[in-house]
Design a protein around this motif. Structure first.
Motif, PDB file in Angstrom:
ATOM      1  N   THR A   3       0.820  -1.066   0.290  1.00 33.12           N
ATOM      2  CA  THR A   3      -0.145  -0.137   0.069  1.00 33.12           C
ATOM      3  C   THR A   3       1.008   1.214   0.178  1.00 33.12           C
ATOM      4  OG1 THR A   3      -1.584  -1.404   1.439  1.00 33.12           O
ATOM      5  CG2 THR A   3      -1.868   0.685   1.418  1.00 33.12           C
ATOM      6  N   LEU A   4       1.043   2.349  -0.844  1.00 28.34           N
ATOM      7  CA  LEU A   4       1.701   3.371  -1.198  1.00 28.34           C
ATOM      8  C   LEU A   4       0.221   4.332  -0.844  1.00 28.34           C
ATOM      9  CD1 LEU A   4       4.224   4.784  -2.612  1.00 28.34           C
ATOM     10  CD2 LEU A   4       2.022   5.898  -4.479  1.00 28.34           C
ATOM     11  N   VAL A   5       1.629   5.149   0.485  1.00 30.88           N
ATOM     12  CA  VAL A   5       1.168   6.020   1.508  1.00 30.88           C
ATOM     13  C   VAL A   5       1.633   6.995   1.347  1.00 30.88           C
ATOM     14  CG1 VAL A   5      -0.111   6.998   4.025  1.00 30.88           C
ATOM     15  CG2 VAL A   5       0.058   4.991   3.269  1.00 30.88           C
ATOM     16  N   GLY A   6       1.231   8.142   1.416  1.00 30.58           N
ATOM     17  CA  GLY A   6       1.535   9.295   1.135  1.00 30.58           C
ATOM     18  C   GLY A   6       1.004  10.577   1.985  1.00 30.58           C
ATOM     19  N   TRP A   7       2.319  11.476   2.156  1.00 30.63           N
ATOM     20  CA  TRP A   7       1.714  13.242   2.700  1.00 30.63           C
ATOM     21  C   TRP A   7       1.922  13.848   2.527  1.00 30.63           C
ATOM     22  CZ3 TRP A   7       3.985  12.316   8.795  1.00 30.63           C
ATOM     23  CH2 TRP A   7       2.885  10.291   8.800  1.00 30.63           C
ATOM     24  N   HIS A   8       1.220  14.817   1.998  1.00 24.75           N
ATOM     25  CA  HIS A   8       1.950  16.112   1.460  1.00 24.75           C
ATOM     26  C   HIS A   8       1.815  17.430   2.344  1.00 24.75           C
ATOM     27  CE1 HIS A   8       2.104  14.957  -2.607  1.00 24.75           C
ATOM     28  NE2 HIS A   8       0.710  13.979  -1.597  1.00 24.75           N
ATOM     29  N   VAL A   9       3.309  18.716   2.765  1.00 22.41           N
ATOM     30  CA  VAL A   9       3.473  18.991   3.388  1.00 22.41           C
ATOM     31  C   VAL A   9       3.297  20.521   2.479  1.00 22.41           C
ATOM     32  CG1 VAL A   9       5.089  19.933   5.107  1.00 22.41           C
ATOM     33  CG2 VAL A   9       4.719  17.893   5.093  1.00 22.41           C
ATOM     34  N   GLU A  10       2.804  21.280   3.038  1.00 17.91           N
ATOM     35  CA  GLU A  10       2.900  22.809   2.075  1.00 17.91           C
ATOM     36  C   GLU A  10       3.630  23.617   3.096  1.00 17.91           C
ATOM     37  OE1 GLU A  10      -1.760  23.667   1.212  1.00 17.91           O
ATOM     38  OE2 GLU A  10      -2.157  22.464   0.642  1.00 17.91           O
ATOM     39  N   ILE A  11       4.703  24.437   2.833  1.00 16.19           N
ATOM     40  CA  ILE A  11       5.328  25.697   3.210  1.00 16.19           C
ATOM     41  C   ILE A  11       4.535  27.151   2.318  1.00 16.19           C
ATOM     42  CG2 ILE A  11       6.880  26.108   4.929  1.00 16.19           C
ATOM     43  CD1 ILE A  11       8.143  23.560   4.311  1.00 16.19           C
TER      44      ILE A  11
END
Length: 89
Positions: A3-11
């Motif tokens: 299972t591919l899990v990803g997080w995105h951080v916006e700065i």
């Protein structure tokens, strides 16, 4: 099966005089949103290099975000195990 899990951080950055402010937003798969802040201040004698201020402010912001993730993981562990958790870096 993987299972591919990803997080995105916006700065985002804001420059005000010799001060650079950074704000980050991280949205986790469970719906949690973590917000973090950091800043950098340029010495008046230093040359203006926006990139350096952004890098310092971002590093401090991500450090704040890491601290919050550790606190959240401790709460999640304690919720599952009913034993105090003390995760650290």
């Amino acid at each position: 099966m993987k299972t591919l899990v990803g997080w995105h951080v916006e700065i985002e950055f804001q420059e005000i005089g010799n001060r650079t402010q950074a704000a980050a937003l991280l949205r986790l798969a469970d719906g949690t949103e973590l917000r973090a802040h950091g800043h950098a201040v340029r010495h008046p004698k230093d040359a203006e290099q926006l990139r350096v201020g952004e890098e310092l402010a971002a590093a401090r912001t991500l450090n704040d975000l890491a601290r919050q993730l550790l606190e959240k993981s401790a709460r999640d562990i304690e919720s599952a195990t009913h034993v105090p958790a003390h995760p650290h870096m």
